[in-house]
Enzyme design. Sequence first.
Site, PDB file in Angstrom:
ATOM      1  N   ASN A  26       0.833  -1.212   0.000  1.00  0.00           N
ATOM      2  CA  ASN A  26       0.000   0.000   0.000  1.00  0.00           C
ATOM      3  C   ASN A  26       0.860   1.251   0.000  1.00  0.00           C
ATOM      4  O   ASN A  26       0.606   2.210  -0.744  1.00  0.00           O
ATOM      5  CB  ASN A  26      -0.900   0.020   1.236  1.00  0.00           C
ATOM      6  CG  ASN A  26      -2.072  -0.933   1.150  1.00  0.00           C
ATOM      7  OD1 ASN A  26      -2.365  -1.474   0.093  1.00  0.00           O
ATOM      8  ND2 ASN A  26      -2.747  -1.134   2.274  1.00  0.00           N
ATOM      9  N   ARG A  82     -10.598  -4.169 -14.498  1.00  0.00           N
ATOM     10  CA  ARG A  82      -9.467  -5.033 -14.125  1.00  0.00           C
ATOM     11  C   ARG A  82      -9.963  -6.471 -14.173  1.00  0.00           C
ATOM     12  O   ARG A  82     -11.047  -6.775 -13.694  1.00  0.00           O
ATOM     13  CB  ARG A  82      -8.965  -4.738 -12.707  1.00  0.00           C
ATOM     14  CG  ARG A  82      -8.492  -3.325 -12.460  1.00  0.00           C
ATOM     15  CD  ARG A  82      -7.880  -3.211 -11.066  1.00  0.00           C
ATOM     16  NE  ARG A  82      -7.771  -1.837 -10.624  1.00  0.00           N
ATOM     17  CZ  ARG A  82      -6.756  -1.041 -10.914  1.00  0.00           C
ATOM     18  NH1 ARG A  82      -5.767  -1.496 -11.666  1.00  0.00           N
ATOM     19  NH2 ARG A  82      -6.729   0.203 -10.469  1.00  0.00           N
ATOM     20  N   TYR A  94     -12.029  -9.776  -2.117  1.00  0.00           N
ATOM     21  CA  TYR A  94     -12.702  -8.473  -2.070  1.00  0.00           C
ATOM     22  C   TYR A  94     -14.165  -8.686  -1.720  1.00  0.00           C
ATOM     23  O   TYR A  94     -14.843  -9.514  -2.336  1.00  0.00           O
ATOM     24  CB  TYR A  94     -12.626  -7.758  -3.418  1.00  0.00           C
ATOM     25  CG  TYR A  94     -11.311  -7.102  -3.739  1.00  0.00           C
ATOM     26  CD1 TYR A  94     -10.114  -7.566  -3.204  1.00  0.00           C
ATOM     27  CD2 TYR A  94     -11.250  -6.015  -4.607  1.00  0.00           C
ATOM     28  CE1 TYR A  94      -8.909  -6.968  -3.514  1.00  0.00           C
ATOM     29  CE2 TYR A  94     -10.041  -5.411  -4.923  1.00  0.00           C
ATOM     30  CZ  TYR A  94      -8.874  -5.897  -4.376  1.00  0.00           C
ATOM     31  OH  TYR A  94      -7.678  -5.304  -4.682  1.00  0.00           O
ATOM     32  N   HIS A 136     -15.121  -3.597  -0.049  1.00  0.00           N
ATOM     33  CA  HIS A 136     -15.016  -2.906  -1.333  1.00  0.00           C
ATOM     34  C   HIS A 136     -16.348  -2.422  -1.891  1.00  0.00           C
ATOM     35  O   HIS A 136     -16.376  -1.616  -2.815  1.00  0.00           O
ATOM     36  CB  HIS A 136     -14.339  -3.860  -2.338  1.00  0.00           C
ATOM     37  CG  HIS A 136     -13.876  -3.226  -3.603  1.00  0.00           C
ATOM     38  ND1 HIS A 136     -14.472  -3.478  -4.814  1.00  0.00           N
ATOM     39  CD2 HIS A 136     -12.878  -2.352  -3.850  1.00  0.00           C
ATOM     40  CE1 HIS A 136     -13.854  -2.798  -5.768  1.00  0.00           C
ATOM     41  NE2 HIS A 136     -12.886  -2.102  -5.213  1.00  0.00           N
ATOM     42  N   HIS A 144     -15.336   3.245 -15.165  1.00  0.00           N
ATOM     43  CA  HIS A 144     -15.091   2.484 -13.944  1.00  0.00           C
ATOM     44  C   HIS A 144     -16.303   1.636 -13.546  1.00  0.00           C
ATOM     45  O   HIS A 144     -16.197   0.785 -12.664  1.00  0.00           O
ATOM     46  CB  HIS A 144     -14.733   3.467 -12.811  1.00  0.00           C
ATOM     47  CG  HIS A 144     -14.250   2.822 -11.556  1.00  0.00           C
ATOM     48  ND1 HIS A 144     -14.995   2.812 -10.392  1.00  0.00           N
ATOM     49  CD2 HIS A 144     -13.110   2.162 -11.275  1.00  0.00           C
ATOM     50  CE1 HIS A 144     -14.324   2.182  -9.451  1.00  0.00           C
ATOM     51  NE2 HIS A 144     -13.179   1.783  -9.953  1.00  0.00           N
ATOM     52  N   ARG A 194     -13.799   2.357   4.297  1.00  0.00           N
ATOM     53  CA  ARG A 194     -12.604   1.539   4.461  1.00  0.00           C
ATOM     54  C   ARG A 194     -11.341   2.390   4.541  1.00  0.00           C
ATOM     55  O   ARG A 194     -10.479   2.163   5.368  1.00  0.00           O
ATOM     56  CB  ARG A 194     -12.454   0.555   3.295  1.00  0.00           C
ATOM     57  CG  ARG A 194     -11.257  -0.385   3.482  1.00  0.00           C
ATOM     58  CD  ARG A 194     -11.007  -1.279   2.294  1.00  0.00           C
ATOM     59  NE  ARG A 194     -10.143  -0.647   1.307  1.00  0.00           N
ATOM     60  CZ  ARG A 194     -10.454  -0.489   0.035  1.00  0.00           C
ATOM     61  NH1 ARG A 194     -11.631  -0.870  -0.409  1.00  0.00           N
ATOM     62  NH2 ARG A 194      -9.624   0.082  -0.810  1.00  0.00           N
TER      63      ARG A 194
END
Length: 725
Positions: free
Chosen positions: A74, A407, A500, A624, A467, A596
Amino acid sequence: MNAETSLADGRTASDFDDDFDPLDEAGAPELPPQRYLDRELSWLAFNQRVLELAEDPTLPVLERANFLAIFASNLDEFFMVRVAGLKRRIDTGLAVPTNIGRAPLDVLADISRIAHELQERHAAAYQQLVRPTLAEAGIRVVTWGELSDEEQANLREYFSGQIFPVLMPLAVDPAHPFPYISGLSLNLSVRVRNSRTGKQEFARVKVPQMLPRFVAVASDDPKEGTRYITLEDLIATHLGDLFPGMEVIEHHVFRVTRNEDVEVEEDETENLIKALEKELLRRRFGPPIRLEITDDMDDVTLGLLVRELDVTEQEVYRLPAPLDLGGLFDLAKIDRPELRYPTHVPTTAAQLQPSESNLRADFFQAIDRKDVLLHHPYESFATSVQAFLEQAAADPHVLAIKQTLYRTSGDSPIVEALIDAAESGKQVLALVEIKARFDEQANISWARKLEKAGVHVVYGLVGLKTHCKLALVIRQEKGGLRHYSHIGTGNYNPKTSRIYEDLGLLTADDQVGKDLTRLFNELSGYAIEKKFKRLLVAPLHLRKGLLKRIAEETANAEAGKPSGIRFKVNSIVDEAIIDALYRASAAGVPVDIWVRGICSLKPGVPGLSENIRVRSILGRYLEHSRIFTFENGGDPQVFIGSADMMHRNLDRRVEALVRLTDPDHLAEIDRLFSMALDPSTSSWALGDDGVWTRHHLDDAGLPLRDLQNVLMQEIAGRPRPGKRR
């Protein structure tokens, strides 16, 4: 009024979203200027929460090692993107947006100070907490000096055969300029003395990234357990083999982080893929923004690195070895299940399970009967979304499939399903977002593979990232066409779907299908569609739609009607949304934010946000999903989708939220929030000073309820169709 209630002229309430002006706040109380928390410091606070999981002695030790690796990964990305972006804008004289009214250089100084503290704490967590606990479990990371003569001999043989041939020592002298140091690579700085001339020289040895970071030490003694030596330690021990005839004086480990943010200037004269490929090549040579060194490095070597890499003292991080604890990802994969979370096998969603009389579920029949709300990873992605698209690709009655890809995994069954559909003669549209950060090259490869198979591949709208997570299947049924839709909060990636937490809606609702048809036409062609019935779509009207509903909750509270707002997001930064929530709080609306990561909102400030609570939950799965709920005077409205409350999501991306309508789904979301926000659930609470406080033990010192464990058990226990309980 319900957003879908018909009006006299045939329109619906959602058609008036564009009539709402979010800037029309005449008469609203003035808000204090210092009402936001800094987004970069809030992100560092998020990574601190990850670190606190690694420090938690109640968690299995290999999971703690994994959290140490996640923290490191991260932080690498934070420097490569966020810090790099700030520095680039400062260096080029561009305006640096800041929501707290402070000078950008002061923000950078705070980032450096906190990042130094966190990296030192991170190293201490490994050395003092995790490493000793691993040793107690029989997993030891040792140094060369701790090995027996026989073990050293075995490793010398391994080094000679497997490592030495791929090493490339690079000298630095008048004939050899200082070498390029690639980003995130681990390196040995070596100072050697020529035995004939007595002159000292500098060299660099790159630690090969394709070799295991932790090398297993073979031993015949079972009492020794499992032992490892770091690759850099093994290489350092054999530097004499790399510099024969030279005296090795000093060697130290260092690591460079570079600016790897990608900015593609889009216009209509250059092919987008070629422009992006050119920018990806430039990324490799971005300027250094962080230099990590081992704490034993001498001043001469450090001075050379600082000068040649052109970094400031603020950008140097002196840490105990080993550097790059992201390498612990490999160690965390050791086959010791008793040192990990108990195995969880996702269940197939109850509505999608075959009955006892059938071997396979018919997805079209199941979705036609009732909308399906999926909750991953508790419910399997492979037996739901993936299987739905695979069935659609094979079904002779399916005429077309339209899909967004942001993705996906390297061996994506989703992509293979689209290819199969195209090769069988179906119309297939894939909207591939090739600007998905750090997945650009993979997505370019997928796009080309899809095009070769006959899939219509498009890249969305100029200037906007696509997205949203959407799939639309058009099927011929009984002389007409039916729409089967999936709208999700997470990527179409079977691998990440296992770790996720995400939601997804499978629906045969005709209105949703028509909304998606119009949206895909807008993304692939020249249609400009402003009105959707069950969707809120960015960048045109998602922000307005949310602000309108927040304003309605504010008005309801002022009128004494039931009111309430609950958001679940990854990040909340957008000032307009935050200000609207402040005004709702001042009117008496109870506001709960479940976040989060980043949160720029200050909860609990008297006169501003005393009715706002902010909670964060971190655990074995990465939270998520994005959910937005509004009490709506007793007729709740609930949306799920891909958008976070950030400028980029609301203004520079194509995002989509879908409104849930099934009463069972509304009840499920309500219960999810109730469990997450309950004081008996383990979580972090945000104070008005930006400090997060962890609440994970009760008054007796016993662990509080783990939300993810509860959901695993409850969802796994749901009844299967055709079986009595």
